[in-house]
Design a protein around this motif. Structure first.
Motif, mmCIF file in Angstrom:
data_model
loop_
_atom_site.group_PDB
_atom_site.id
_atom_site.type_symbol
_atom_site.label_atom_id
_atom_site.label_comp_id
_atom_site.label_asym_id
_atom_site.label_seq_id
_atom_site.Cartn_x
_atom_site.Cartn_y
_atom_site.Cartn_z
ATOM 1 N N LYS A 98 3.156 -10.856 -8.835
ATOM 2 C CA LYS A 98 2.022 -10.159 -8.225
ATOM 3 C C LYS A 98 2.186 -9.935 -6.731
ATOM 4 C CE LYS A 98 -1.695 -11.665 -11.278
ATOM 5 N NZ LYS A 98 -2.982 -12.379 -11.269
ATOM 6 N N LEU A 99 1.651 -8.830 -6.286
ATOM 7 C CA LEU A 99 1.521 -8.532 -4.860
ATOM 8 C C LEU A 99 0.270 -9.231 -4.315
ATOM 9 C CD1 LEU A 99 2.124 -6.734 -2.282
ATOM 10 C CD2 LEU A 99 0.431 -5.166 -3.267
ATOM 11 N N ALA A 100 -0.811 -9.161 -5.083
ATOM 12 C CA ALA A 100 -2.092 -9.744 -4.672
ATOM 13 C C ALA A 100 -2.486 -10.841 -5.640
ATOM 14 C CB ALA A 100 -3.166 -8.671 -4.616
ATOM 15 N N GLU A 101 -2.708 -12.022 -5.110
ATOM 16 C CA GLU A 101 -3.157 -13.172 -5.903
ATOM 17 C C GLU A 101 -4.668 -13.298 -5.770
ATOM 18 O OE1 GLU A 101 -1.104 -14.820 -7.766
ATOM 19 O OE2 GLU A 101 0.839 -14.354 -6.922
ATOM 20 N N GLY A 102 -5.276 -13.981 -6.707
ATOM 21 C CA GLY A 102 -6.720 -14.181 -6.648
ATOM 22 C C GLY A 102 -7.443 -13.114 -7.443
ATOM 23 N N ALA A 103 -8.448 -12.503 -6.827
ATOM 24 C CA ALA A 103 -9.274 -11.502 -7.512
ATOM 25 C C ALA A 103 -8.449 -10.291 -7.949
ATOM 26 C CB ALA A 103 -10.408 -11.053 -6.594
ATOM 27 N N ASP A 104 -8.854 -9.721 -9.080
ATOM 28 C CA ASP A 104 -8.228 -8.503 -9.585
ATOM 29 C C ASP A 104 -8.612 -7.339 -8.669
ATOM 30 O OD1 ASP A 104 -6.979 -6.612 -11.219
ATOM 31 O OD2 ASP A 104 -8.708 -6.440 -12.556
ATOM 32 N N GLY A 120 -1.053 -1.663 13.537
ATOM 33 C CA GLY A 120 -1.498 -1.316 12.188
ATOM 34 C C GLY A 120 -0.364 -1.163 11.196
ATOM 35 N N GLY A 121 0.864 -1.386 11.625
ATOM 36 C CA GLY A 121 2.028 -1.170 10.773
ATOM 37 C C GLY A 121 2.023 -1.944 9.469
ATOM 38 N N GLN A 122 1.780 -3.259 9.538
ATOM 39 C CA GLN A 122 1.776 -4.062 8.318
ATOM 40 C C GLN A 122 0.592 -3.689 7.427
ATOM 41 O OE1 GLN A 122 4.212 -6.147 7.056
ATOM 42 N NE2 GLN A 122 2.907 -5.886 5.257
ATOM 43 N N ILE A 123 -0.520 -3.353 8.030
ATOM 44 C CA ILE A 123 -1.687 -2.938 7.244
ATOM 45 C C ILE A 123 -1.338 -1.696 6.430
ATOM 46 C CG2 ILE A 123 -4.043 -2.023 7.361
ATOM 47 C CD1 ILE A 123 -4.422 -3.827 9.855
ATOM 48 N N LEU A 124 -0.697 -0.717 7.063
ATOM 49 C CA LEU A 124 -0.339 0.519 6.358
ATOM 50 C C LEU A 124 0.604 0.238 5.195
ATOM 51 C CD1 LEU A 124 0.024 2.976 9.356
ATOM 52 C CD2 LEU A 124 -1.876 2.800 7.724
ATOM 53 N N LEU A 125 1.579 -0.637 5.398
ATOM 54 C CA LEU A 125 2.492 -1.003 4.304
ATOM 55 C C LEU A 125 1.736 -1.679 3.167
ATOM 56 C CD1 LEU A 125 5.494 -2.420 6.379
ATOM 57 C CD2 LEU A 125 5.411 -0.240 5.133
ATOM 58 N N SER A 126 0.857 -2.612 3.520
ATOM 59 C CA SER A 126 0.101 -3.346 2.496
ATOM 60 C C SER A 126 -0.883 -2.448 1.766
ATOM 61 C CB SER A 126 -0.628 -4.539 3.129
ATOM 62 O OG SER A 126 0.308 -5.482 3.613
ATOM 63 N N VAL A 127 -1.532 -1.533 2.487
ATOM 64 C CA VAL A 127 -2.479 -0.612 1.848
ATOM 65 C C VAL A 127 -1.740 0.288 0.858
ATOM 66 C CG1 VAL A 127 -3.962 1.399 2.265
ATOM 67 C CG2 VAL A 127 -4.259 -0.680 3.620
ATOM 68 N N LYS A 128 -0.575 0.753 1.222
ATOM 69 C CA LYS A 128 0.227 1.568 0.304
ATOM 70 C C LYS A 128 0.498 0.783 -0.981
ATOM 71 C CE LYS A 128 4.720 3.932 0.038
ATOM 72 N NZ LYS A 128 5.344 3.216 -1.063
ATOM 73 N N ASP A 129 0.907 -0.472 -0.844
ATOM 74 C CA ASP A 129 1.173 -1.321 -2.015
ATOM 75 C C ASP A 129 -0.094 -1.583 -2.822
ATOM 76 O OD1 ASP A 129 3.861 -1.476 -1.291
ATOM 77 O OD2 ASP A 129 3.651 -3.439 -0.322
ATOM 78 N N LEU A 130 -1.204 -1.843 -2.143
ATOM 79 C CA LEU A 130 -2.470 -2.090 -2.836
ATOM 80 C C LEU A 130 -2.912 -0.857 -3.621
ATOM 81 C CD1 LEU A 130 -4.355 -4.049 -0.035
ATOM 82 C CD2 LEU A 130 -3.738 -4.948 -2.294
ATOM 83 N N ARG A 131 -2.789 0.300 -3.000
ATOM 84 C CA ARG A 131 -3.166 1.537 -3.689
ATOM 85 C C ARG A 131 -2.273 1.779 -4.897
ATOM 86 N NH1 ARG A 131 -4.306 5.108 1.813
ATOM 87 N NH2 ARG A 131 -6.497 4.483 2.055
ATOM 88 N N GLU A 132 -0.985 1.520 -4.760
ATOM 89 C CA GLU A 132 -0.067 1.666 -5.892
ATOM 90 C C GLU A 132 -0.402 0.690 -7.017
ATOM 91 O OE1 GLU A 132 3.887 1.339 -4.250
ATOM 92 O OE2 GLU A 132 3.772 3.329 -3.344
ATOM 93 N N ALA A 133 -1.022 -0.438 -6.659
ATOM 94 C CA ALA A 133 -1.442 -1.428 -7.651
ATOM 95 C C ALA A 133 -2.820 -1.104 -8.228
ATOM 96 C CB ALA A 133 -1.438 -2.826 -7.034
ATOM 97 N N GLY A 134 -3.417 0.021 -7.815
ATOM 98 C CA GLY A 134 -4.682 0.465 -8.390
ATOM 99 C C GLY A 134 -5.921 0.199 -7.571
ATOM 100 N N ALA A 135 -5.782 -0.340 -6.372
ATOM 101 C CA ALA A 135 -6.945 -0.612 -5.522
ATOM 102 C C ALA A 135 -7.409 0.658 -4.814
ATOM 103 C CB ALA A 135 -6.603 -1.677 -4.486
#
Length: 191
Positions: A98-104, A120-135
């Protein structure tokens, strides 16, 4: 604790003097160690209380980014009763992978939680991953907005930043306690 008292307390706890090499390689005589306020339960609780009003209505999950956003997201979760997820910089390669642990996060409206925003660099990378995971991610909350360039980059990528303090506000709060510092001039936040 009022917001002004909280700013003074964060400055008092986290402002260090000495010789510090910053991530950029520059050497600074001042340093702000964010983990000192994140590790203080009284201050972290006050941060969560103040920051909770900046979480947009309709958020399902608070997503704390590794590593500094995780204690803030946990405290906010306790304050708001919103579920929390803990986002890795990279999905683990074993177990659940998993990329994100805890809540679905899939199909949920997620608010990213970070301690300090500079570029904001790490935020942008993480948001891209979160969106790809369906968030569904449109908002970011942070304790400290270190530099306005981060806000600009986030906005250019469809993200709205909700900050509790700017670096200038913390420096002004510290000016009541000691000689004022020049804002944004060679000062670092610990990672």
């Amino acid at each position: 604790m009022t917001k002004k008292e909280l700013a003074k307390e964060i400055y008092r706890i986290a402002h260090l003097t000495g010789s510090f090499t910053l991530r950029s390689g520059q050497v600074s005589e001042t340093y702000f160690d964010k983990y000192l306020f994140e590790g203080n339960p009284r201050v972290l609780g006050a941060i969560a209380s103040e920051l909770s009003s900046r979480i947009p209505i309709g958020i399902d999950v608070l997503a704390g980014l590794e590593m500094g956003g995780i204690p803030v997201a946990t405290a906010l979760s306790l304050e708001t009763n919103l579920a929390a997820a803990f986002v890795r910089k990279q999905a683990k390669s074993y177990g659940t992978c998993k990329l994100a642990e805890g809540a679905d996060i899939r199909g949920k409206k997620v608010c990213v939680v970070e301690d300090v925003v500079t570029t904001g660099g790490q935020i942008l990378l993480s948001v891209k991953d979160l969106r790809e995971a369906g968030a569904i991610v449109e908002d970011v909350v942070c304790v400290i907005e270190r530099h306005p360039d981060g806000r600009k980059k986030l906005a250019e990528n469809g993200l709205k930043l909700h900050a509790l303090f700017t670096m200038d506000e913390l420096i002004a709060a510290g000016a009541d306690q000691e000689a004022p510092l020049e804002p944004q001039n060679g000062q670092g936040w610990g990672d």
